[in-house]
Design a protein around this motif. Structure first.
Motif, short mmCIF file in Angstrom:
data_model
loop_
_atom_site.label_atom_id
_atom_site.label_comp_id
_atom_site.label_asym_id
_atom_site.label_seq_id
_atom_site.Cartn_x
_atom_site.Cartn_y
_atom_site.Cartn_z
N ASP A 61 -7.62 3.05 -0.72
CA ASP A 61 -6.17 3.09 -0.90
C ASP A 61 -5.50 1.80 -0.42
O ASP A 61 -4.30 1.61 -0.66
N CYS A 62 -6.26 0.96 0.26
CA CYS A 62 -5.69 -0.26 0.86
C CYS A 62 -6.32 -1.53 0.29
O CYS A 62 -6.01 -2.63 0.75
N ARG A 122 -1.25 -1.31 5.74
CA ARG A 122 -1.52 0.02 5.19
C ARG A 122 -2.73 0.66 5.85
O ARG A 122 -2.80 1.89 5.99
N TRP A 123 -3.69 -0.17 6.26
CA TRP A 123 -4.98 0.35 6.74
C TRP A 123 -4.99 0.64 8.23
O TRP A 123 -5.51 1.67 8.67
N ARG A 175 -5.75 5.73 6.58
CA ARG A 175 -5.85 5.66 5.12
C ARG A 175 -7.27 5.29 4.73
O ARG A 175 -7.93 4.50 5.40
N GLN A 231 -3.36 4.00 10.32
CA GLN A 231 -2.69 5.00 9.49
C GLN A 231 -3.68 6.00 8.88
O GLN A 231 -3.29 6.84 8.06
#
Length: 214
Positions: free
Chosen positions: A88-89, A78-79, A84, A82
């Motif tokens: 959020d991760c 996720r990190w 982010r 991207q």
């Protein structure tokens, strides 16, 4: 904790980043969980107290009462790449304490995978191995201990798979102590398990607009 304040360790499943004020709100949400309080033997804190705890972990020179090294565990998929935000991760955290003033080569390690959906998927194992490798390479650690509640059979089993041996049981605190002595063979094994990890420089994220650090 200043030793790792500019360090990112990127693995396959997890990425480890320093614990900063930007991570505190999410961490505070986690620690409102009665389950996590029980598993980590922690008391609930206010958000202001969590900010103060984060500052003390970052700045406290008394290594017997504050972690020598703390990383927030992020989901690499996720990190990475991207754009982010860290929060959020976030998956959990991993800590390394120096608990014996007469033996700086002994480190007590703690791992918490706070997000239930990430448990049992190898995130805790990789984060623990990465922290152990960092401790061996950068802090001169040659012995690790883990103190785990007797009811936390999952964590006990994980540490035993990482070659830790049970060395004691405290019936008062209802916890098990496991230990790993890192000789030449264990050191080689540990470095092999983490040879995929990339070490990078960390840029501390800014607090969201309108957020005040108290």
């Amino acid at each position: 904790m200043k030793i790792n304040q500019n360090t990112v360790l990127q693995g396959q499943r997890v990425t480890l980043v320093p614990y900063t004020s930007a991570h505190v709100p999410r961490y505070h949400e986690w620690m409102r969980s009665e389950e996590l309080q029980r598993l980590t033997a922690s008391e609930p804190l206010s958000l202001e107290q969590e900010y103060e705890m984060q500052r003390s972990w970052r700045d406290d020179a008394d290594i017997l009462f504050s972690p020598e090294c703390t990383f927030i565990v992020l989901d690499t998929a996720r990190w990475a790449g991207q754009e982010r935000a860290d929060e959020d991760c976030m998956v959990g955290d991993v800590n390394l304490f120096l608990t014996d003033a007469e033996d700086p080569t002994l480190g007590e390690i703690e791992i918490m995978i706070a997000e239930p959906s990430y448990r049992g998927r190898g995130f805790g194992k990789e984060a623990t191995l990465m922290m152990m490798s960092y401790g061996v390479r950068n802090l001169g650690i040659t012995k690790f201990e883990a103190k785990i509640g007797q009811e936390n059979e999952t964590s006990i089993c994980m540490f035993k798979k990482l070659h830790f041996k049970e060395v004691g049981v405290n019936s008062v605190f209802q916890e098990v102590t496991l230990r790993l002595d890192v000789g030449d063979q264990e050191r080689q094994w540990l470095l092999e398990q983490t040879n995929h990890v990339e070490e990078k420089s960390y840029v501390e994220p800014k607090l969201p607009a309108g957020t005040l650090e108290t």
